[in-house]
Design an enzyme around this catalytic site. Structure first.
Site, PDB file in Angstrom:
ATOM      1  N   TYR A  56       0.585  -1.463   0.088  1.00 43.98           N
ATOM      2  CA  TYR A  56       0.061   0.054  -0.432  1.00 43.98           C
ATOM      3  C   TYR A  56       1.423   1.047   0.118  1.00 43.98           C
ATOM      4  O   TYR A  56       1.878   1.319   0.997  1.00 43.98           O
ATOM      5  CB  TYR A  56      -0.799   0.299   1.444  1.00 43.98           C
ATOM      6  CG  TYR A  56      -1.217   1.754   1.520  1.00 43.98           C
ATOM      7  CD1 TYR A  56      -2.711   1.372   0.381  1.00 43.98           C
ATOM      8  CD2 TYR A  56      -1.494   2.202   2.257  1.00 43.98           C
ATOM      9  CE1 TYR A  56      -3.567   2.640   0.743  1.00 43.98           C
ATOM     10  CE2 TYR A  56      -2.189   3.516   2.162  1.00 43.98           C
ATOM     11  CZ  TYR A  56      -3.091   3.805   1.296  1.00 43.98           C
ATOM     12  OH  TYR A  56      -4.102   4.735   1.730  1.00 43.98           O
ATOM     13  N   HIS A  86      -3.980  16.290  -2.377  1.00 41.58           N
ATOM     14  CA  HIS A  86      -4.452  16.221  -1.584  1.00 41.58           C
ATOM     15  C   HIS A  86      -4.789  17.736  -0.526  1.00 41.58           C
ATOM     16  O   HIS A  86      -4.578  17.811  -0.171  1.00 41.58           O
ATOM     17  CB  HIS A  86      -3.546  15.864  -0.582  1.00 41.58           C
ATOM     18  CG  HIS A  86      -3.804  13.669  -0.462  1.00 41.58           C
ATOM     19  ND1 HIS A  86      -4.493  13.019  -1.826  1.00 41.58           N
ATOM     20  CD2 HIS A  86      -4.788  13.195   0.167  1.00 41.58           C
ATOM     21  CE1 HIS A  86      -5.016  11.885  -2.124  1.00 41.58           C
ATOM     22  NE2 HIS A  86      -4.991  11.980  -0.307  1.00 41.58           N
ATOM     23  N   ASN A 198       0.898  10.970   6.049  1.00 46.60           N
ATOM     24  CA  ASN A 198      -0.400  11.111   6.149  1.00 46.60           C
ATOM     25  C   ASN A 198       0.748  11.294   8.194  1.00 46.60           C
ATOM     26  O   ASN A 198       1.589  11.183   8.867  1.00 46.60           O
ATOM     27  CB  ASN A 198       0.145   9.099   6.285  1.00 46.60           C
ATOM     28  CG  ASN A 198      -1.052   8.810   5.955  1.00 46.60           C
ATOM     29  OD1 ASN A 198      -1.018   7.562   5.521  1.00 46.60           O
ATOM     30  ND2 ASN A 198      -1.823   9.455   5.568  1.00 46.60           N
ATOM     31  N   TYR A 282     -19.413  31.262  45.451  1.00 50.35           N
ATOM     32  CA  TYR A 282     -18.500  31.082  45.034  1.00 50.35           C
ATOM     33  C   TYR A 282     -17.398  31.077  44.050  1.00 50.35           C
ATOM     34  O   TYR A 282     -16.932  30.435  43.619  1.00 50.35           O
ATOM     35  CB  TYR A 282     -19.368  30.050  44.227  1.00 50.35           C
ATOM     36  CG  TYR A 282     -20.166  29.142  44.881  1.00 50.35           C
ATOM     37  CD1 TYR A 282     -20.231  29.394  46.286  1.00 50.35           C
ATOM     38  CD2 TYR A 282     -21.126  28.236  44.257  1.00 50.35           C
ATOM     39  CE1 TYR A 282     -21.245  28.875  46.896  1.00 50.35           C
ATOM     40  CE2 TYR A 282     -22.233  27.161  44.847  1.00 50.35           C
ATOM     41  CZ  TYR A 282     -22.027  27.832  45.990  1.00 50.35           C
ATOM     42  OH  TYR A 282     -23.250  26.843  47.030  1.00 50.35           O
ATOM     43  N   ARG A 285     -14.779  31.979  46.906  1.00 46.46           N
ATOM     44  CA  ARG A 285     -14.598  30.604  47.497  1.00 46.46           C
ATOM     45  C   ARG A 285     -14.169  29.781  46.745  1.00 46.46           C
ATOM     46  O   ARG A 285     -12.844  28.823  47.198  1.00 46.46           O
ATOM     47  CB  ARG A 285     -15.980  30.796  48.504  1.00 46.46           C
ATOM     48  CG  ARG A 285     -15.406  29.761  49.351  1.00 46.46           C
ATOM     49  CD  ARG A 285     -16.872  29.555  50.130  1.00 46.46           C
ATOM     50  NE  ARG A 285     -18.168  30.000  49.919  1.00 46.46           N
ATOM     51  CZ  ARG A 285     -19.438  29.504  49.928  1.00 46.46           C
ATOM     52  NH1 ARG A 285     -19.201  28.396  50.571  1.00 46.46           N
ATOM     53  NH2 ARG A 285     -19.999  30.330  49.661  1.00 46.46           N
ATOM     54  N   PHE A 331      -2.644   7.058  11.940  1.00 45.51           N
ATOM     55  CA  PHE A 331      -2.652   8.894  11.961  1.00 45.51           C
ATOM     56  C   PHE A 331      -4.124   9.371  12.444  1.00 45.51           C
ATOM     57  O   PHE A 331      -4.751  10.008  12.097  1.00 45.51           O
ATOM     58  CB  PHE A 331      -3.168   8.046  10.041  1.00 45.51           C
ATOM     59  CG  PHE A 331      -3.837   7.575   9.900  1.00 45.51           C
ATOM     60  CD1 PHE A 331      -4.951   7.511  10.012  1.00 45.51           C
ATOM     61  CD2 PHE A 331      -3.629   6.168   9.015  1.00 45.51           C
ATOM     62  CE1 PHE A 331      -5.960   6.410   9.675  1.00 45.51           C
ATOM     63  CE2 PHE A 331      -3.992   5.608   8.198  1.00 45.51           C
ATOM     64  CZ  PHE A 331      -5.125   5.621   8.006  1.00 45.51           C
ATOM     65  N   GLU A 416     -12.490   5.620   4.556  1.00 41.05           N
ATOM     66  CA  GLU A 416     -12.743   6.906   5.822  1.00 41.05           C
ATOM     67  C   GLU A 416     -14.138   6.404   6.903  1.00 41.05           C
ATOM     68  O   GLU A 416     -14.440   8.160   6.866  1.00 41.05           O
ATOM     69  CB  GLU A 416     -11.937   8.019   5.690  1.00 41.05           C
ATOM     70  CG  GLU A 416     -10.637   7.919   5.436  1.00 41.05           C
ATOM     71  CD  GLU A 416      -9.811   8.940   4.847  1.00 41.05           C
ATOM     72  OE1 GLU A 416     -10.047   9.655   4.776  1.00 41.05           O
ATOM     73  OE2 GLU A 416      -8.778   8.807   4.252  1.00 41.05           O
TER      74      GLU A 416
END
Length: 508
Positions: A56, A86, A198, A282, A285, A331, A416
């Protein structure tokens, strides 16, 4: 001029060192051991690329095209096409410190020797970092699935002489920036394009700088709160250790101890020992409980980041010892996405309680001080709208606290099918940090006005030092003026680190 040297090996990088590189304070070099690891992993990739067995990303397509076999003659074009296709990011470029951090983190991952990249390609990245060639990386476009594909592709564009880069303060074509720096682009070979895109380094870069900033803001919140407490003549007793020893959350105990250090040496506390008030609100405190919980959230985020910056997040990973090249899911940005969501929530708690303390200061029914701390109220509005601004920022921060980490949208034709949205979490966390800084600046400003009314009686050493520092930049509000300028001046004291430095020196 001498510059400190930072050796990276993929295993020992610290968050504080990333900040040094982001600020361009050190020269980055690759350790000799890392060089050997990189060479060995490259040899294995070249052996696989020369064979006929599908692997791959080395001799196949990517994502849902993983089953498409690529001819050996086309392997270089495959890697180049990956980078070009990409690089689909949009929006404002990452600020230079974040882009530098991104480049460093990518170098550190490659230095581990599980990526199969050539040493000369990694060296180009280091040379870019040291010579100030910073890729233009759009902020938007990552879903944190196969990591930060789009941002890392824009980073990698510069390696091949495409895209844009900043050099000496100017934005220009990448090839021109490389030439001016005396560098030459590379031609990517088998797996190198995949090794560059990646990973989780974009969300990690934004997240690391966010984390360090958030830790600073947690300290600023204690300082601002201590000033308000003194301005409102609040009690120091809620911070005594015996209270927190019986509920021993580390963040709570640390905050209470810090508040006691800040408040030490107070003369103001002696002025109301016999007052009729039994308990403070509060927001005063419960500072150890609320600020402490925020610290716990930030400690969780730090642990995630410290692991991630030294992790191999490629796919596939190259294991020299076994000869295996294995596909997995390192990844995936889910750990970081969850951590950055927690950071945003922690910061929003700090700004939320700060805004409530500002209300205590400006509301005469709560403070027993002039309305909105104005001199001649009515004619002057004082800090009326400063509190409104703080409320607006808190409201927007709460919207930004919607968790990105549960907001998966499938991509890549269903391959994905669960994504992290880690970059989204980091970017909105960064925005929340901006808002929190400004809310705390407003509190520091308003609390300084309250302490003016308490003079000549002195506050504790921490609040006193902070008050004096604020007054060195911003005079007492005698009549109405443009408050935004005062807020900006105090923001600068926080951002520069001067406030922390001055208060630490006073309370050491």
């Amino acid at each position: 001029m001498y510059r400190p040297r930072l050796l990276i090996d993929g295993d020992t990088l610290r968050l504080e060192e990333i900040l040094q590189v982001a600020r361009d304070e050190v020269t980055v070099e690759l350790s000799p051991e890392a060089q050997e690891c990189v060479r060995a992993s490259r040899e294995l990739v070249e052996k696989v690329a020369a064979g006929d067995t599908p692997a791959y990303g080395i001799n196949t397509g990517f994502g849902t095209l993983a089953e498409v076999r690529i001819d050996k003659k086309d392997l270089a074009e495959l890697q180049r096409n990956l980078i070009l296709s990409h690089a689909a990011g949009v929006g404002t470029p990452l600020p230079l410190p974040e882009a530098r951090a991104l480049l460093l983190l990518r170098c550190n991952v490659l230095a581990k020797g599980f990526s199969g990249i050539r040493l000369e390609t990694l060296q180009l990245a280091l040379d870019m970092l040291n010579k100030g060639v910073v890729p233009v990386v759009p902020e938007r476009g990552s879903v944190g699935a196969s990591g930060d594909l789009a941002p890392l592709a824009h980073l990698a564009l510069v390696f091949i002489g495409e895209g844009e880069a900043f050099y000496q303060g100017q934005r220009m074509p990448a090839r021109q920036a490389l030439e001016r720096a005396g560098l030459r682009p590379v031609v990517l070979e088998a797996k190198e394009g995949l090794a560059l895109v990646n990973g989780t380094q974009a969300m990690c870069a934004v997240g690391t700088l966010l984390q360090l900033r958030a830790e600073t803001l947690a300290l600023v919140a204690d300082i601002a709160g201590s000033m308000t407490l003194e301005g409102l003549l609040g009690s120091h007793k809620p911070f005594l250790p015996e209270i927190h020893d019986v509920r021993p959350h580390e963040g709570q105990k640390a905050c209470a101890a810090h508040l006691l250090r800040l408040l030490a040496g107070s003369d103001l506390v002696e002025t109301h020992v016999n007052c009729s008030k039994v308990q403070d609100p509060y927001s005063l405190r419960c500072m150890p409980q609320v600020h402490g919980a925020a610290r716990e959230g930030l400690a969780f985020a730090r642990r995630i980041l410290e692991v991630e910056v030294n992790s191999a997040t490629d796919n596939p990973l190259v294991f020299v010892d076994t000869g295996h090249i294995l596909s997995g899911g390192n990844f995936h940005g889910q750990p970081l996405s969850l951590a950055m969501d927690v950071t945003a929530m922690a910061l929003t708690q700090l700004s939320s309680i700060s805004e409530r303390r500002v209300e205590q200061l400006v509301n005469p029914a709560l403070s027993n001080l002039p309305p909105f701390l104005a001199k001649n109220p009515g004619l002057n509005s004082g800090f009326m709208i400063a509190q409104v601004t703080s409320a607006a920022l808190v409201a927007e921060s709460r919207v930004l606290c919607h968790p990105a980490s549960v907001d998966s949208i499938p991509s890549s034709a269903g391959r994905e099918d669960h994504v992290s949205m880690g970059m989204t979490a980091a970017l909105k966390g960064r925005q929340v940090a901006d808002f929190t800084r400004t809310c705390l600046a407003i509190e520091l400003l308003v609390a300084s006005q309250a302490l003016d009314y308490r003079l000549p009686v002195k506050a504790g050493r921490g609040p006193r030092a902070a008050h004096e520092l604020v007054r060195s930049r911003v005079p007492t509000l005698e009549k109405d003026r443009e408050i935004h300028r005062d807020i900006e001046a105090v923001c600068e004291l926080i951002d520069s680190g001067q406030l922390i430095q001055v208060v630490r020196a006073a309370t050491a």
